[in-house]
Design a protein around this motif. Structure first.
Motif, PDB file in Angstrom:
ATOM      1  N   VAL A 406       0.835  -1.084   0.188  1.00  0.00           N
ATOM      2  CA  VAL A 406       0.064   0.024  -0.096  1.00  0.00           C
ATOM      3  C   VAL A 406       0.875   1.093  -0.088  1.00  0.00           C
ATOM      4  O   VAL A 406       1.613   1.465   1.034  1.00  0.00           O
ATOM      5  CB  VAL A 406      -0.949  -0.059   1.270  1.00  0.00           C
ATOM      6  N   ALA A 407       0.851   1.931  -1.109  1.00  0.00           N
ATOM      7  CA  ALA A 407       1.655   3.153  -1.083  1.00  0.00           C
ATOM      8  C   ALA A 407       0.768   4.429  -0.987  1.00  0.00           C
ATOM      9  O   ALA A 407      -0.092   4.675  -1.771  1.00  0.00           O
ATOM     10  CB  ALA A 407       2.243   3.285  -2.394  1.00  0.00           C
ATOM     11  N   ASP A 408       1.003   4.955   0.012  1.00  0.00           N
ATOM     12  CA  ASP A 408       0.087   6.346   0.601  1.00  0.00           C
ATOM     13  C   ASP A 408       0.739   7.548  -0.012  1.00  0.00           C
ATOM     14  O   ASP A 408       2.003   7.745   0.086  1.00  0.00           O
ATOM     15  CB  ASP A 408       0.094   6.349   2.094  1.00  0.00           C
ATOM     16  N   HIS A 409      -0.168   8.322  -0.672  1.00  0.00           N
ATOM     17  CA  HIS A 409       0.471   9.733  -1.097  1.00  0.00           C
ATOM     18  C   HIS A 409       0.985  10.615   0.024  1.00  0.00           C
ATOM     19  O   HIS A 409       1.697  11.594  -0.343  1.00  0.00           O
ATOM     20  CB  HIS A 409      -0.643  10.455  -1.996  1.00  0.00           C
ATOM     21  N   GLU A 410       0.826  10.353   1.332  1.00  0.00           N
ATOM     22  CA  GLU A 410       1.340  11.154   2.310  1.00  0.00           C
ATOM     23  C   GLU A 410       2.235  10.243   3.202  1.00  0.00           C
ATOM     24  O   GLU A 410       2.662  10.621   4.335  1.00  0.00           O
ATOM     25  CB  GLU A 410       0.138  11.746   3.056  1.00  0.00           C
ATOM     26  N   ALA A 411       2.803   9.243   2.612  1.00  0.00           N
ATOM     27  CA  ALA A 411       3.655   8.405   3.337  1.00  0.00           C
ATOM     28  C   ALA A 411       4.964   9.046   3.849  1.00  0.00           C
ATOM     29  O   ALA A 411       5.391  10.282   3.123  1.00  0.00           O
ATOM     30  CB  ALA A 411       4.370   7.128   2.502  1.00  0.00           C
ATOM     31  N   ASP A 412       5.722   9.097   4.918  1.00  0.00           N
ATOM     32  CA  ASP A 412       6.707   9.615   5.524  1.00  0.00           C
ATOM     33  C   ASP A 412       7.899   9.477   4.606  1.00  0.00           C
ATOM     34  O   ASP A 412       8.096   8.402   3.928  1.00  0.00           O
ATOM     35  CB  ASP A 412       7.130   9.037   6.954  1.00  0.00           C
ATOM     36  N   LEU A 413       8.812  10.706   4.521  1.00  0.00           N
ATOM     37  CA  LEU A 413       9.953  10.704   3.759  1.00  0.00           C
ATOM     38  C   LEU A 413      11.015  10.990   4.780  1.00  0.00           C
ATOM     39  O   LEU A 413      10.965  12.337   5.422  1.00  0.00           O
ATOM     40  CB  LEU A 413      10.078  11.640   2.675  1.00  0.00           C
ATOM     41  N   PHE A 414      11.899  10.016   5.233  1.00  0.00           N
ATOM     42  CA  PHE A 414      12.980  10.458   6.189  1.00  0.00           C
ATOM     43  C   PHE A 414      14.236  11.041   5.443  1.00  0.00           C
ATOM     44  O   PHE A 414      14.360  11.147   4.453  1.00  0.00           O
ATOM     45  CB  PHE A 414      13.320   9.226   6.940  1.00  0.00           C
ATOM     46  N   ALA A 415      15.050  11.760   6.275  1.00  0.00           N
ATOM     47  CA  ALA A 415      16.047  12.479   5.673  1.00  0.00           C
ATOM     48  C   ALA A 415      17.118  11.515   5.514  1.00  0.00           C
ATOM     49  O   ALA A 415      17.183  10.504   5.913  1.00  0.00           O
ATOM     50  CB  ALA A 415      16.520  13.440   7.112  1.00  0.00           C
ATOM     51  N   GLY A 416      17.796  12.149   4.325  1.00  0.00           N
ATOM     52  CA  GLY A 416      18.901  11.217   3.731  1.00  0.00           C
ATOM     53  C   GLY A 416      19.178  11.661   2.467  1.00  0.00           C
ATOM     54  O   GLY A 416      18.484  12.641   1.836  1.00  0.00           O
ATOM     55  N   THR A 417      19.905  10.927   1.752  1.00  0.00           N
ATOM     56  CA  THR A 417      20.285  11.191   0.197  1.00  0.00           C
ATOM     57  C   THR A 417      18.931  10.800  -0.553  1.00  0.00           C
ATOM     58  O   THR A 417      18.088   9.939  -0.241  1.00  0.00           O
ATOM     59  CB  THR A 417      21.429  10.861  -0.322  1.00  0.00           C
ATOM     60  N   GLY A 433       7.528  -3.445   3.944  1.00  0.00           N
ATOM     61  CA  GLY A 433       8.177  -3.447   4.872  1.00  0.00           C
ATOM     62  C   GLY A 433       7.769  -2.418   6.167  1.00  0.00           C
ATOM     63  O   GLY A 433       7.866  -2.558   7.235  1.00  0.00           O
ATOM     64  N   THR A 434       6.940  -1.324   5.642  1.00  0.00           N
ATOM     65  CA  THR A 434       6.505  -0.417   6.650  1.00  0.00           C
ATOM     66  C   THR A 434       5.187   0.351   6.245  1.00  0.00           C
ATOM     67  O   THR A 434       4.703   0.308   5.183  1.00  0.00           O
ATOM     68  CB  THR A 434       7.454   0.926   7.076  1.00  0.00           C
ATOM     69  N   HIS A 435       4.429   0.859   7.225  1.00  0.00           N
ATOM     70  CA  HIS A 435       3.159   1.320   7.001  1.00  0.00           C
ATOM     71  C   HIS A 435       3.626   2.801   6.511  1.00  0.00           C
ATOM     72  O   HIS A 435       4.692   3.465   6.517  1.00  0.00           O
ATOM     73  CB  HIS A 435       2.752   1.495   8.542  1.00  0.00           C
ATOM     74  N   ALA A 436       2.448   3.504   5.803  1.00  0.00           N
ATOM     75  CA  ALA A 436       2.607   4.840   5.365  1.00  0.00           C
ATOM     76  C   ALA A 436       3.158   5.995   6.285  1.00  0.00           C
ATOM     77  O   ALA A 436       3.771   6.836   6.188  1.00  0.00           O
ATOM     78  CB  ALA A 436       1.173   5.346   4.884  1.00  0.00           C
ATOM     79  N   THR A 437       3.024   5.740   7.734  1.00  0.00           N
ATOM     80  CA  THR A 437       3.732   6.520   8.747  1.00  0.00           C
ATOM     81  C   THR A 437       5.085   6.039   9.167  1.00  0.00           C
ATOM     82  O   THR A 437       5.514   6.734   9.805  1.00  0.00           O
ATOM     83  CB  THR A 437       2.699   6.525   9.913  1.00  0.00           C
ATOM     84  N   ALA A 483      13.945  16.000   6.136  1.00  0.00           N
ATOM     85  CA  ALA A 483      12.891  15.310   6.675  1.00  0.00           C
ATOM     86  C   ALA A 483      11.525  15.656   5.866  1.00  0.00           C
ATOM     87  O   ALA A 483      11.290  16.827   5.654  1.00  0.00           O
ATOM     88  CB  ALA A 483      12.549  15.472   8.144  1.00  0.00           C
ATOM     89  N   GLN A 484      10.987  14.665   5.478  1.00  0.00           N
ATOM     90  CA  GLN A 484       9.771  14.939   4.689  1.00  0.00           C
ATOM     91  C   GLN A 484      10.118  15.532   3.390  1.00  0.00           C
ATOM     92  O   GLN A 484       9.111  16.067   2.779  1.00  0.00           O
ATOM     93  CB  GLN A 484       8.508  15.786   5.461  1.00  0.00           C
ATOM     94  N   ALA A 485      11.243  15.566   3.019  1.00  0.00           N
ATOM     95  CA  ALA A 485      11.599  16.212   1.574  1.00  0.00           C
ATOM     96  C   ALA A 485      11.066  17.672   1.501  1.00  0.00           C
ATOM     97  O   ALA A 485      10.539  17.964   0.430  1.00  0.00           O
ATOM     98  CB  ALA A 485      11.143  15.236   0.469  1.00  0.00           C
TER      99      ALA A 485
END
Length: 592
Positions: A406-417, A433-437, A483-485
């Motif tokens: 399930v790919a949520d359009h508000e899924a978290d984006l963590f900091a990184g390259t 592997g992980t939930h949208a949050t 974080a969160q791009a």
């Protein structure tokens, strides 16, 4: 201190006091060292009055310069040594508190990850934020009892023993004084725990309201409901402020008693000692030592009061952590095997049937209804969904997560390259592997980013029409992302999320509003490339965009969460007035 990647251990979840004791037991060497250093440091504080008494009686009174020099030198040496011990004690206790802090954070985060999609349904966001922001600090502060606390008990006993060499009467006064202070402070400690617990509960509610208000401010403003929620927030914050005043009132009494009672205690004992010296019962040097002993006792007595204050608040904070740790994820009792071949996904409550190998679109009069259907198909909500001839909840969860994403359009984006955000271990996905949050069970076949060649990642970015993002970034895939791009636009973030889902290449992809933040031209490109890249694979999208709906093999039109019609986009336009109005509304909004 605890290794950031180490096992924090299994916490004691019986109650707050047991949890605090567990934190102590997890660092036995450091705890013992802190208690020993605190005890020696505080006992040596009482050595100064003793040495001063010897200097007066054996050096100053008889005029013996040698004895005076000897005892004075010993005072300087003991003072310097004790200062060094004080530094070691402070460093050790700082490590004890930091270990408790980081260990609690790791325990809470690990448990939140284990809860996964069940977390937001079982625990309020405000509760989790309050634990992370305030309760963790209170728990760490409560462990002050290990060093100065134990040292205060030892120093109290040591000074009592020294006083026995001067006067049994004074010793009895000292022994009676401590229980008396405990009797006076005890009720305030229990009262503090009560008002502190209520304050923390209200704080969690208000924090959740802040999050809801911030997340939906734009929508509320458009509906004219901003003022209503602002008034509710104002009322809640006023109640929290009033509760904070009650906490402050109890705290101020405890702190006042912590300072006032020891001072009064000092005055009484000093007055008795002065009378005894005037009567010749004790010497002048012993009078000086008594004053010094009692002055030293002010600190242990203050620590005893502070004990009650810190431990009371720490127990309240630990109870909140324990309450979170007691929340268990829904048990995975599945024993059936997932279908070996691509099979039909059927959600009976809505009537949605997803055929394998096809692009299916869900167009709902209420977007939340389509999202709910996706959550059921992805097994993020209880349902009677079947996959082939097997109920989805009868299949072991790891098998579901490995094949359905399930790919949520508000899924978290963590900091990184950018590379890590798209395909590295810091890039969470709801399903694979992980939930949208960003919280769920680890995917069984998760691969590190260096196992995915850049060429493949570039192709995936092209599939998501994100080529321009890669070209515009100064270091390409190695460009750091906030974080969160936040250094990207909303549409760019949405395409990055889609690229991340496409890189996972699941057997079944369930995408929630994958193009809602894109302009018409980009949306059309994404729709074409999504169809092409997922050809022969099962794909479901929720959308009301005609550009995406026109590319779908099958469209389910949902009304009140139920399938009202099924067919191609063109057929539904021709035959379903409600569907036509829904799509036309979306077109008009896009044009505006």
């Amino acid at each position: 201190m605890i290794d950031a990647y180490g096992d924090p251990g299994t916490p004691d979840r019986r109650d707050g006091w047991h949890y605090l004791w567990w934190l102590v037991r997890r660092q036995p060497g450091r705890s013992v060292a802190g208690a020993a250093l605190g005890s020696v440091w505080m006992v040596l504080l009482s050595a100064t009055p003793y040495l001063m008494a010897r200097a007066v009686d054996e050096g100053l009174t008889p005029g013996d310069t040698g004895a005076l020099t000897l005892w004075t030198s010993l005072m300087v040496a003991v003072g310097a040594f004790n200062a060094w011990l004080g530094i070691l004690r402070h460093r050790t206790m700082t490590r004890v508190r930091m270990d408790a802090n980081f260990r609690t954070v790791k325990v809470v985060v690990d448990h939140a990850v284990r809860l996964g999609a069940a977390l937001p349904r079982r625990v309020g966001a405000g509760e989790v934020v309050t634990i992370g922001v305030g309760d963790v600090q209170q728990i760490a502060s409560a462990l002050t009892v290990i060093g100065p606390g134990v040292g205060a008990v030892v120093a109290y006993l040591a000074v009592t023993g020294l006083l026995l060499t001067v006067s049994v009467r004074l010793t009895l006064v000292v022994l009676v004084g401590m229980p008396l202070i405990a009797v006076l402070v005890g009720p305030l400690t229990r009262r503090l725990q009560g008002v502190e617990a209520e304050y923390r509960e209200r704080q969690g509610v208000l924090t959740a309201r802040i999050g809801d208000l911030a997340g939906g401010l734009r929508v509320l403003n458009g509906l004219g409901g901003k003022g209503l929620f602002a008034d509710a927030f104002r009322r809640d914050s006023a109640r929290l402020r009033a509760q904070g005043y009650r906490v402050g009132a109890v705290t101020s009494w405890m702190q006042a008693l912590g300072l006032g009672l020891p001072t009064l205690y000092l005055a009484v004992v000093t007055w008795l000692a002065a009378r005894m010296a005037a009567q010749g019962t004790i010497t002048v040097g012993e009078l000086v030592s008594v004053y010094g002993y009692v002055a030293v006792l002010v600190r242990p007595v203050s620590f005893f009061v502070d004990w009650g204050y810190q431990l009371g608040r720490g127990a309240v904070a630990a109870r909140r952590v324990v309450r979170l740790l007691r929340v268990e994820p829904e048990p995975d009792t599945g024993t059936a095997q997932a279908p070996a071949e691509p099979s039909v996904l059927y959600e009976p409550e809505s009537g949605v049937r997803v055929l394998p190998g096809r692009l299916t679109a869900l167009a709902a009069d209420r977007p939340a209804d389509a999202t709910t259907v996706v959550d059921r198909l992805g097994r993020y909500e209880p349902s009677a969904v079947t996959w082939g001839d097997v109920r989805l909840d009868d299949i072991p969860l790891p098998q579901v997560r490995a094949r359905i994403l399930v790919a949520d359009h508000e899924a978290d984006l963590f900091a990184g390259t950018l590379r890590e955000v798209i395909g590295g271990p810091a890039a969470p996905l709801k399903g694979a592997g992980t939930h949208a949050t960003g919280h769920d069970e680890p995917a069984p076949a998760e691969r590190p980013s260096d196992a995915r060649p850049d060429a493949h990642m570039t192709r995936v970015l092209h599939m998501a029409a994100a080529d321009d993002i890669l070209t515009a970034l100064p270091a390409g895939l190695d460009t750091p992302m906030d974080a969160q791009a936040r250094n990207l636009s909303g549409g760019q973030r949405q395409r990055i999320r889609l690229a991340r889902a496409l890189l996972a290449d699941p057997e079944v992809l369930l995408a929630v509003e994958p193009t809602s933040a894109l302009d018409a031209h980009t949306e059309a490109v994404v729709a074409d490339r999504l169809r092409e890249s997922r050809r022969g694979r099962t794909t479901v999208v929720t959308t009301t965009s005609p550009l995406v709906l026109d590319r779908a093999d099958t469209v389910h039109y949902l009304v009140d969460g139920k399938v009202a019609a099924t067919g191609s986009h063109q057929r539904l336009l021709a035959e379903e007035p409600g569907y036509r109005a829904l799509v036309a509304r979306d077109t008009e909004e896009a044009a505006r």
